[in-house]
Design a protein around this motif. Structure first.
Motif, PDB file in Angstrom:
ATOM      1  N   THR A  90       0.840  -1.194   0.000  1.00  0.00           N
ATOM      2  CA  THR A  90       0.000   0.000   0.000  1.00  0.00           C
ATOM      3  C   THR A  90       0.876   1.245   0.000  1.00  0.00           C
ATOM      4  O   THR A  90       1.742   1.399   0.863  1.00  0.00           O
ATOM      5  CB  THR A  90      -0.929   0.013   1.227  1.00  0.00           C
ATOM      6  OG1 THR A  90      -1.736  -1.160   1.217  1.00  0.00           O
ATOM      7  CG2 THR A  90      -1.828   1.231   1.218  1.00  0.00           C
ATOM      8  N   ARG A  94      -6.313   3.350   2.090  1.00  0.00           N
ATOM      9  CA  ARG A  94      -6.548   2.176   2.936  1.00  0.00           C
ATOM     10  C   ARG A  94      -7.257   1.090   2.143  1.00  0.00           C
ATOM     11  O   ARG A  94      -8.110   1.364   1.311  1.00  0.00           O
ATOM     12  CB  ARG A  94      -7.378   2.555   4.156  1.00  0.00           C
ATOM     13  CG  ARG A  94      -6.642   3.398   5.192  1.00  0.00           C
ATOM     14  CD  ARG A  94      -7.469   3.516   6.464  1.00  0.00           C
ATOM     15  NE  ARG A  94      -8.770   4.132   6.208  1.00  0.00           N
ATOM     16  CZ  ARG A  94      -9.771   4.140   7.080  1.00  0.00           C
ATOM     17  NH1 ARG A  94      -9.639   3.540   8.245  1.00  0.00           N
ATOM     18  NH2 ARG A  94     -10.914   4.740   6.785  1.00  0.00           N
ATOM     19  N   GLU A  95      -6.907  -0.137   2.460  1.00  0.00           N
ATOM     20  CA  GLU A  95      -7.517  -1.291   1.813  1.00  0.00           C
ATOM     21  C   GLU A  95      -7.523  -2.457   2.786  1.00  0.00           C
ATOM     22  O   GLU A  95      -6.554  -2.668   3.519  1.00  0.00           O
ATOM     23  CB  GLU A  95      -6.738  -1.671   0.548  1.00  0.00           C
ATOM     24  CG  GLU A  95      -7.285  -2.902  -0.164  1.00  0.00           C
ATOM     25  CD  GLU A  95      -6.507  -3.258  -1.422  1.00  0.00           C
ATOM     26  OE1 GLU A  95      -7.055  -3.971  -2.265  1.00  0.00           O
ATOM     27  OE2 GLU A  95      -5.339  -2.811  -1.546  1.00  0.00           O
ATOM     28  N   LEU A 106      -4.747  -2.614   5.495  1.00  0.00           N
ATOM     29  CA  LEU A 106      -3.458  -2.091   5.070  1.00  0.00           C
ATOM     30  C   LEU A 106      -3.481  -0.572   5.007  1.00  0.00           C
ATOM     31  O   LEU A 106      -4.400   0.026   4.441  1.00  0.00           O
ATOM     32  CB  LEU A 106      -3.089  -2.645   3.694  1.00  0.00           C
ATOM     33  CG  LEU A 106      -3.085  -4.173   3.550  1.00  0.00           C
ATOM     34  CD1 LEU A 106      -2.693  -4.550   2.123  1.00  0.00           C
ATOM     35  CD2 LEU A 106      -2.148  -4.806   4.549  1.00  0.00           C
ATOM     36  N   ARG A 107      -2.464   0.020   5.604  1.00  0.00           N
ATOM     37  CA  ARG A 107      -2.251   1.462   5.521  1.00  0.00           C
ATOM     38  C   ARG A 107      -0.944   1.716   4.791  1.00  0.00           C
ATOM     39  O   ARG A 107      -0.184   0.778   4.535  1.00  0.00           O
ATOM     40  CB  ARG A 107      -2.233   2.062   6.933  1.00  0.00           C
ATOM     41  CG  ARG A 107      -3.555   1.892   7.687  1.00  0.00           C
ATOM     42  CD  ARG A 107      -3.494   2.469   9.099  1.00  0.00           C
ATOM     43  NE  ARG A 107      -4.741   2.261   9.809  1.00  0.00           N
ATOM     44  CZ  ARG A 107      -5.784   3.093   9.750  1.00  0.00           C
ATOM     45  NH1 ARG A 107      -5.686   4.212   9.031  1.00  0.00           N
ATOM     46  NH2 ARG A 107      -6.877   2.839  10.411  1.00  0.00           N
ATOM     47  N   VAL A 124     -11.683  -1.478  -0.795  1.00  0.00           N
ATOM     48  CA  VAL A 124     -11.001  -0.180  -0.766  1.00  0.00           C
ATOM     49  C   VAL A 124     -11.971   0.838  -0.182  1.00  0.00           C
ATOM     50  O   VAL A 124     -13.051   1.056  -0.737  1.00  0.00           O
ATOM     51  CB  VAL A 124     -10.559   0.242  -2.178  1.00  0.00           C
ATOM     52  CG1 VAL A 124      -9.922   1.629  -2.155  1.00  0.00           C
ATOM     53  CG2 VAL A 124      -9.596  -0.789  -2.764  1.00  0.00           C
ATOM     54  N   LEU A 128      -7.110   4.965  -3.277  1.00  0.00           N
ATOM     55  CA  LEU A 128      -5.994   4.074  -2.979  1.00  0.00           C
ATOM     56  C   LEU A 128      -4.921   4.143  -4.060  1.00  0.00           C
ATOM     57  O   LEU A 128      -5.214   4.276  -5.247  1.00  0.00           O
ATOM     58  CB  LEU A 128      -6.503   2.636  -2.883  1.00  0.00           C
ATOM     59  CG  LEU A 128      -5.475   1.534  -2.609  1.00  0.00           C
ATOM     60  CD1 LEU A 128      -5.042   1.577  -1.153  1.00  0.00           C
ATOM     61  CD2 LEU A 128      -6.051   0.162  -2.950  1.00  0.00           C
ATOM     62  N   LYS A 130      -1.522   1.652  -4.857  1.00  0.00           N
ATOM     63  CA  LYS A 130      -0.845   0.445  -4.392  1.00  0.00           C
ATOM     64  C   LYS A 130       0.076  -0.094  -5.470  1.00  0.00           C
ATOM     65  O   LYS A 130      -0.025   0.259  -6.650  1.00  0.00           O
ATOM     66  CB  LYS A 130      -1.863  -0.631  -3.991  1.00  0.00           C
ATOM     67  CG  LYS A 130      -2.660  -1.203  -5.149  1.00  0.00           C
ATOM     68  CD  LYS A 130      -3.600  -2.295  -4.667  1.00  0.00           C
ATOM     69  CE  LYS A 130      -4.418  -2.884  -5.820  1.00  0.00           C
ATOM     70  NZ  LYS A 130      -5.316  -3.968  -5.353  1.00  0.00           N
TER      71      LYS A 130
END
Length: 350
Positions: A90, A94-95, A106-107, A124, A128, A130
């Protein structure tokens, strides 16, 4: 090979944007079923973009997108050609990613490893950004990577080995357009080694796979030093380390392989490097790396990498991989993507 990277983006067709995004992800991240929240469709135009680079048979993929969710169920698994391990990093936003019993939010800076052969889902919650590294299982076999946990392994972003991997991928995404074929091959091998290092130091590795690590490392080094010799066998490895063949097999079985398989895969990997680095005929390369003849070498190479040695050499030297799906044979040649009337997704070189 589209060394400058390939680029996809959604267009302004609001009604078909979910299909566009699903098509883009399925081309670059394996098949997914995608949904976009109703409020996202009605209030803010959903946008997504993907850029992909090839590190030989590894795919490095960056993407940005708005809130959405996705699943990989039986249908998507059945539509996946080949087996892959995917590192998800990531960069912003955030996801939430889930596979099996493991779920992680995940941050920025967080990373997770997931398995293409298992059901998975993601959500999501805000815009996001990634990065994903898609690694064929065949490539992992070259670095004894089959020992990783089957899905949902978190990589500790504070660990030096994880930071080294992520910073290396940052640098590589910039440098790839200027690298020659031999340098790309070296970068590919370095990527695999850094991934395994991050996995061992920053992931939840099973204790059984780490049995007698010092002895296993010594055996791996012995194999590498003696690959050119005809005498590198499980019995020779056992004799050199003062243990029984049964002990050798037990130590290698902890990573899901036999010693014989490791020796064969390492020989194929070295032969694979020579296909791009030297102009030797296939028969010479086959003999040099312990295969009885060119036919035996070609069968083993295609079974492991998905393409014949001659096909691999052609693609590696001409760079003709434009628009290739991440799936399929490692060195397969595919048609360049065209604009899809159904999805509106576009792909372009840059």
């Amino acid at each position: 090979m589209a060394r400058g990277g390939e680029f996809w983006r959604t267009d302004d067709e609001r009604d078909g944007v979910a299909e566009q995004w699903q098509d883009m992800l399925s081309k670059t991240h394996l098949p997914w079923s995608i949904a976009i929240p109703r409020q996202e469709r009605s209030s803010v135009m959903f946008e997504a973009a993907v850029r992909r680079w090839w590190i030989d048979d590894l795919a490095l993929v960056d993407c940005t997108c708005g809130p959405c969710s996705g699943t990989r169920t039986r249908r998507e698994l059945a539509g996946t050609d080949g087996e892959f391990v995917i590192v998800l990093i990531t960069l912003a936003g955030r996801e939430t990613v889930a596979q099996g019993d493991a779920e992680a939010e995940l941050r920025p800076g967080d990373a997770v490893v997931w398995d293409s052969t298992k059901s998975a889902r993601f959500a999501v919650s805000e815009p996001l950004s990634k990065r994903s590294l898609l690694i064929p299982r065949a490539a992992l076999d070259e670095v004894s990577g089959r020992a990783w946990v089957a899905g949902g392994v978190m990589l500790d972003g504070t660990k030096p080995a994880t930071r080294l991997l992520t910073s290396y991928l940052d640098t590589l995404s910039v440098a790839l357009p200027d690298l020659g074929s031999q340098s790309v091959s070296a970068a590919r091998n370095a990527t695999l080694e850094l991934f395994i290092g991050a996995l061992r130091s920053g992931g939840d590795m099973p204790t059984t796979s780490m049995a007698q690590p010092a002895l296993r490392d010594a055996m791996d080094r012995y194999i590498e030093r003696h690959l050119l010799g005809a005498t590198v066998t499980p019995a020779a490895v056992a004799s050199a380390h003062g243990v029984s063949v049964r002990t050798v097999n037990r130590i290698f079985n902890a990573t899901g392989q036999t010693a014989g398989e490791v020796i064969r895969v390492r020989r194929l990997a070295r032969a694979r490097e020579e296909l791009t680095e030297a102009d030797l005929p296939l028969s010479s390369i086959a003999h040099r790396w312990g295969f009885s003849d060119a036919s035996h070498f070609s069968r083993a190479f295609k079974a492991h990498y998905g393409s014949s040695p001659s096909e691999y050499r052609l693609v590696a030297r001409t760079g003709n991989r434009d628009g290739a799906s991440v799936q399929g044979p490692v060195a397969g040649v595919h048609e360049a993507p065209t604009r899809s009337r159904e999805t509106g997704a576009t792909a372009a070189r840059s």
